[in-house]
Write an enzyme that holds these catalytic residues in place. Structure first.
Site, short mmCIF file in Angstrom:
data_model
loop_
_atom_site.label_atom_id
_atom_site.label_comp_id
_atom_site.label_asym_id
_atom_site.label_seq_id
_atom_site.Cartn_x
_atom_site.Cartn_y
_atom_site.Cartn_z
N ASP A 5 0.55 1.61 7.54
CA ASP A 5 -0.38 1.41 8.64
C ASP A 5 0.43 1.20 9.92
O ASP A 5 1.63 0.89 9.86
CB ASP A 5 -1.26 0.19 8.34
CG ASP A 5 -2.36 0.00 9.37
OD1 ASP A 5 -2.93 1.02 9.82
OD2 ASP A 5 -2.64 -1.15 9.73
N LYS A 43 -9.83 4.67 6.00
CA LYS A 43 -9.61 3.53 5.10
C LYS A 43 -10.80 2.57 5.15
O LYS A 43 -11.34 2.35 6.23
CB LYS A 43 -8.34 2.78 5.52
CG LYS A 43 -7.06 3.59 5.44
CD LYS A 43 -5.87 2.77 5.95
CE LYS A 43 -5.99 2.48 7.42
NZ LYS A 43 -4.85 1.71 7.96
N ASP A 58 -0.98 -0.47 13.37
CA ASP A 58 -1.26 -1.74 14.01
C ASP A 58 -1.14 -2.89 13.00
O ASP A 58 -1.75 -2.86 11.93
CB ASP A 58 -2.67 -1.73 14.61
CG ASP A 58 -2.80 -0.75 15.76
OD1 ASP A 58 -1.98 -0.83 16.69
OD2 ASP A 58 -3.70 0.11 15.72
N ASP A 69 -1.45 -4.43 6.64
CA ASP A 69 -1.61 -5.84 6.99
C ASP A 69 -3.02 -6.34 6.65
O ASP A 69 -3.32 -7.51 6.89
CB ASP A 69 -1.35 -6.06 8.48
CG ASP A 69 -2.44 -5.45 9.35
OD1 ASP A 69 -2.73 -4.24 9.18
OD2 ASP A 69 -3.02 -6.18 10.19
#
Length: 259
Positions: free
Chosen positions: A13, A184, A15, A209
């Site tokens: 990912d 996602k 961010d 995250d």
């Protein structure tokens, strides 16, 4: 439990893993450098559909992060790939930015508000009441409802912003029709991304995250999963979910030596 095969390709990912509020997370540049030098296939993923891969490459480069265009995979690209397999050469009414409209143009879609096959909702900072009204009427008239991603909020320096999932809920409330989410945690985004780089889930890893999108999508796609604690999820959050990541690390810096 059967031992997993060695990791030969990586998905990460963006961010919360590589950057946070426009600033690189320590270790991100070193991780990307190690990936490029290893020659292993990899992708940087984002559920944000606003930007094209070229836009994102330029934005990351300004932060000192070197990611080739072909190593960037967005929910807009996953949406376009899905529509190309479902209804090649179709038509769509689109609410979104260049990242989404460009992806649909590239697969030969015609963008129109006249009896489109699909209404496709993506991310934008300027949601128009007129455009939402048009989308609702088209869906009520028979157009199929597609959404790039289910994220209900997005980050900003001023605080959370309403995102695609929140706007999709408005349209659903007005039409009674749920969208198909391409991004996602739909493992479709992972599988189309893996196909794009010729990788296989059994020898791939996903770094994220968020438990509810990154880890869940990686898990359902059959990949090894790494959760970093530099974004949304805290250690206290992990046990609240009925599933777990394969490994929890403090940050991307802890994975440089795994490449």
């Amino acid at each position: 439990m059967a031992e997993r095969k060695p990791i030969e390709s990586w998905l990460t990912d963006m961010d919360g893993v590589l950057i946070h509020e426009g600033v690189p997370i320590p270790g991100a540049a070193e991780f990307l450098k190690a990936l490029r030098e290893s020659g292993k296939p990899f992708l940087v993923l984002t559920n944000n559909s606003i930007y094209t891969p070229r836009d994102l490459q330029a934005r990351l480069a300004r932060m000192g992060l070197d990611v080739p265009v072909h190593n960037i995979w967005t929910s807009a690209l996953a949406t376009a790939k899905f529509l190309e397999t479902q209804r090649p050469g179709g038509t769509a009414y689109v609410i979104g930015e260049a990242g989404l409209t460009t992806a649909l143009h590239d697969i030969g879609y015609i963008l129109t508000d006249h009896e489109p096959d699909y209404v496709v909702l993506g991310e934008t900072r300027t949601y128009s009441f007129e455009a939402l009204t048009r989308a609702i009427r088209l869906i009520n008239g028979g157009s199929r409802f597609i959404c790039t991603n289910p994220d209900e909020t997005g980050p900003s320096t001023e605080g959370p912003l309403p995102a695609t999932g929140a706007v999709a809920a408005l349209i659903t409330k007005a039409t009674g029709k749920d969208p198909y989410f391409a991004g996602k945690p739909n493992p479709l985004m992972m599988r189309t991304g893996l196909n794009a780089i010729g990788a296989h889930s059994e020898t791939s890893a996903m770094i994220g995250d968020r438990m509810d999108t990154d880890v869940l999508a990686g898990l359902e796609a059959g990949m090894e999963t790494f959760l970093v604690l530099t974004g949304v999820t805290t250690p206290a959050d992990i046990d609240r979910y009925p599933f777990r990541p394969s490994t929890v690390v403090d940050s991307i810096a802890d994975l440089v030596d795994r490449i």
